[in-house]
Design an enzyme around this catalytic site. Structure first.
Site, PDB file in Angstrom:
ATOM      1  N   ASP A 238     -15.995   9.397 -25.197  1.00 54.86           N
ATOM      2  CA  ASP A 238     -16.797   9.896 -24.088  1.00 54.86           C
ATOM      3  C   ASP A 238     -15.870  10.752 -23.221  1.00 54.86           C
ATOM      4  OD1 ASP A 238     -18.933  10.372 -22.376  1.00 54.86           O
ATOM      5  OD2 ASP A 238     -19.567   8.282 -22.327  1.00 54.86           O
ATOM      6  N   GLU A 446     -32.096   8.096 -10.367  1.00 59.61           N
ATOM      7  CA  GLU A 446     -31.593   7.207 -11.423  1.00 59.61           C
ATOM      8  C   GLU A 446     -30.990   8.090 -12.504  1.00 59.61           C
ATOM      9  OE1 GLU A 446     -34.554   4.819 -13.386  1.00 59.61           O
ATOM     10  OE2 GLU A 446     -35.960   6.474 -13.616  1.00 59.61           O
TER      11      GLU A 446
END
Length: 698
Positions: A238, A446
């Site tokens: 990542d 979110e």
């Protein structure tokens, strides 16, 4: 070209490179090697629900919405469409020498992490809380993306490996401690399915540690991946996760040590800058040239599989495939299938012949942002819910509109008083025959750490409530006494206790994609029946859940929860009345087990629905607390139609995972529940129907 041939070609090419050249190819932004006619390549591309971040593309519903469709065929079509558009864009851009970020054929999707806690801001990137559903949908998506041609159409990537689902604010230093049982029963099965069934070409490691080891430098996770499962593709970190080794996790003390820990534990591509220290790590004896060579070979194997050097049958896909009429129609179909009807007292579907004025109210009514979720592309046209209703009703019915409130601030105009749009919203409601109230969240509330504007939670949610501005709007509209249909646009569990009590219908639209407004109008006015099912649990309260940082499954998701759900996993109403009236277990000689179910629609409207099969092992102490999903099929049932459906059951449905993390057959007594919902008490209350139970003794 098969993998063996591609790897041989990759070995021959890499053998011609210097150590410096090989090391340079392990960066996400690999430079050109002109003397070997190797063009630059950027490994970083996104395609969570459409080709993302590189201009025009078809924008499908967010992943959680696609999951709500419970439709593997749809998922494969979506994946296929994404790789078609990805190829079309790649062909056009590479022809012009454009090798920028987000323009390659290696898509860092899907996200098959388990949405174990409703607070996690990135949960809407996933396929929900159930490992079986996540695995089935992920396999279909990967097969669609990668294709079945002579060359790979595009390369998919399963992320984030492994045991990763928040908190976002802690992800760079967090250690997710997990038991062997939870690891192998919940967190790993979807990844295993994508590796062994779909042949996913890439795996991305997570930011966090798992049981002490950073996921992008974990010998334990690599053993599972490459030795136990036989994964042969490439592994990518990542972004900037390897830097976390020495800056946050403190498991190393320098970039060289971090680079060594990552590459020596199978991480081939560094999304970040730490692999610039690889040559220094070699000089210090921390990394061998052989390790760098092996990673380079893996990466060029992928590039050969994609036909980047020898040509591909997909090289001729024209740019006109991007947002074609066929693709836009599929996006609208996906939005129709994804919507979940949570409540309906009979008000839906609306009959426009009976209406003179419709009020469309709420901050998400005319919001493009609430259509798209995160990791999205750019549509050439967005149809909001308000626009979809206006287009559908035309000049026949007057549509009055009001934002009603800001999405989360206490006023819409900086110089206005708090609640500056409430009186307008109330006026609109009073003038209307019915109110369509459009509330919810969007990617600013979110999402991923650093992306969300709710910086207090780094993209996660603190609770299950709508913002206070929207709660005040709900109360004001309820007090008018007008009929209200709530259209909720969000990617996670939102407390619907007030809406359940005060409103006539609740339709969960998720983030429905650029065609979402058209789909919403068709559903509201009965051109199509809602047929989606919740891929997550709506809880009554957060208090019943363990701490957000606790990765144990005890008390979590429909399989282990203690209390009744507000709206259960697998629940969703339709405008028909579909019921499973009979079910039996069939033993096929070669096919294994299957359930044959008789399904009947005794309602007043044709509809699609999802037949779901849950299993419970009655005599094993290791079985999950509640029955688990083990099979499903989306079907179409006309009014008055009775049909028989055969649904295969995998052999894994008869296994458990013990405390040591070993999956095995442990019991002989099983019960299968077949219906259009979960067999829990709350689903029976909400639907008035019980699934058919069939017992099986091995």
């Amino acid at each position: 070209m098969n993998r063996k041939e591609a790897r041989e070609k990759a070995k021959a090419l890499v053998a011609q490179m210097t150590l410096e050249e090989k090391a340079s190819q392990l960066r996400f932004d690999a430079p050109a090697i002109e003397r070997l006619n190797i063009p630059a390549y950027n490994w970083w591309n996104e395609a969570l629900h459409g080709v993302a971040r590189s201009g025009q593309a078809t924008v499908f519903p967010q992943a959680i919405g696609l999951a709500a469709a419970f439709d593997t065929e749809l998922m494969e079509q979506v994946g296929d469409t994404i790789s078609t558009e990805g190829r079309a864009k790649y062909n056009a851009q590479s022809e012009k020498g454009d090798r920028d970020i987000y323009k390659g054929l290696t898509f860092w999707s899907p996200n098959v992490n388990i949405f174990r806690d409703p607070r996690w801001g990135r949960g809407h990137e996933t396929y929900g809380e159930d490992p079986y559903l996540t695995g089935r949908l992920g396999v279909a998506f990967v097969k669609g993306v990668q294709g079945a041609g002579e060359t790979m159409k595009a390369a998919a990537c399963a992320k984030h490996f492994a045991v990763h689902s928040g908190p976002e604010a802690l992800r760079h230093q967090f250690d997710a401690e997990v038991s062997p049982k939870d690891l192998n029963e919940t967190y790993l099965p979807a990844f295993q399915a994508l590796v062994q069934e779909a042949g996913v070409e890439a795996i991305m490691g997570a930011y966090n540690r798992t049981n002490g080891e950073p996921c992008c430098g974990s010998s334990a996770l690599q053993k599972i991946l490459r030795e136990d499962w036989g994964f042969q593709g490439h592994f990518v970190s990542d972004c900037w996760a390897i830097m976390d080794f020495h800056t946050n996790h403190k498991v190393t003390s320098s970039p060289e040590e971090s680079a060594a820990l990552a590459i020596n534990n199978g991480c081939d591509v560094n999304c970040g800058v730490v692999y610039r220290s690889l040559l220094s790590a070699v000089e210090k004896g921390l990394v061998s040239e052989e390790a760098i060579t092996e990673s380079a070979i893996r990466l060029f194997t992928t590039r050969y599989l994609l036909g980047m050097f020898d040509g591909s049958e997909y090289d001729g896909i024209p740019y006109t495939e991007v947002e074609s009429g066929e693709h836009l129609a599929l996006a609208q179909k996906a939005a129709l299938e994804s919507a979940v009807l949570l409540k309906n007292n009979g008000i839906l579907p609306l009959d426009k012949k009976q209406l003179k004025t419709v009020g469309v109210i709420g901050p998400n009514a005319d919001s493009r942002v609430s259509l798209i979720g995160n990791y999205h592309g750019t549509a050439s046209r967005y149809v909001t819910v308000q626009e979809g209703i206006q287009d559908y009703l035309g000049d026949d019915v007057r549509v009055l509109v009001s934002a009603g409130c800001h999405l989360f601030r206490d006023r819409t105009e900086g110089l206005g008083f708090p609640g500056d749009r409430l009186s307008e919203a109330v006026t609109v409601a009073e003038q209307s025959d019915v109110v369509i109230l459009c509330l919810g969240l969007d990617e600013t509330l979110e999402g991923e750490e650093g992306d969300g504007s709710n910086s207090y939670a780094s993209g996660d949610k603190l609770d299950l409530q709508l913002p206070e501005s929207q709660r005040k709007l709900m109360e004001a509209i309820a007090e008018t006494g007008k009929p209200v249909v709530l259209c909720l646009m969000a990617g996670s569990d939102i407390d619907m206790s007030y809406a359940r009590e005060h409103f006539d219908a609740i339709l969960m639209l998720w983030y429905p994609g650029a065609q979402g407004g058209h789909a919403a109008a068709k559903l509201l006015f009965g051109k199509a029946s809602p047929s989606g099912k919740l891929p997550i649990t709506f809880y009554e309260t957060l208090e019943e859940l363990p701490d957000f940082e606790d990765y144990s499954m005890k008390g979590r998701t429909y399989r282990y929860m203690e209390n009744k759900a507000q709206y259960p996993f697998g629940f969703g109403l339709t405008y028909g009345k579909v019921q499973v009236t009979e079910a039996r277990i069939v033993h096929g000689e070669n096919e294994g087990l299957s359930v044959t179910a008789t399904v009947e629609n005794t309602g007043g409207m044709d509809t699609e629905d999802v037949v779901q099969v849950y299993v419970k092992c009655l005599d094993s102490q290791y079985a999950p607390k509640h029955p688990s999903l083990c099979a499903f099929r989306r079907i179409t049932v006309a009014v008055g139609e009775k049909k028989e459906v055969k649904i295969p059951i995998s052999a894994q449905a008869l296994t458990i995972v013990d405390e040591q993390g070993v999956r095995r057959v442990d019991g002989k007594e099983f019960v299968f529940y077949t219906g259009c919902s979960q067999p829990d008490e709350k689903s029976r209350e909400l639907t008035g129907v019980s699934p058919v139970e069939v017992k099986l003794t091995l």
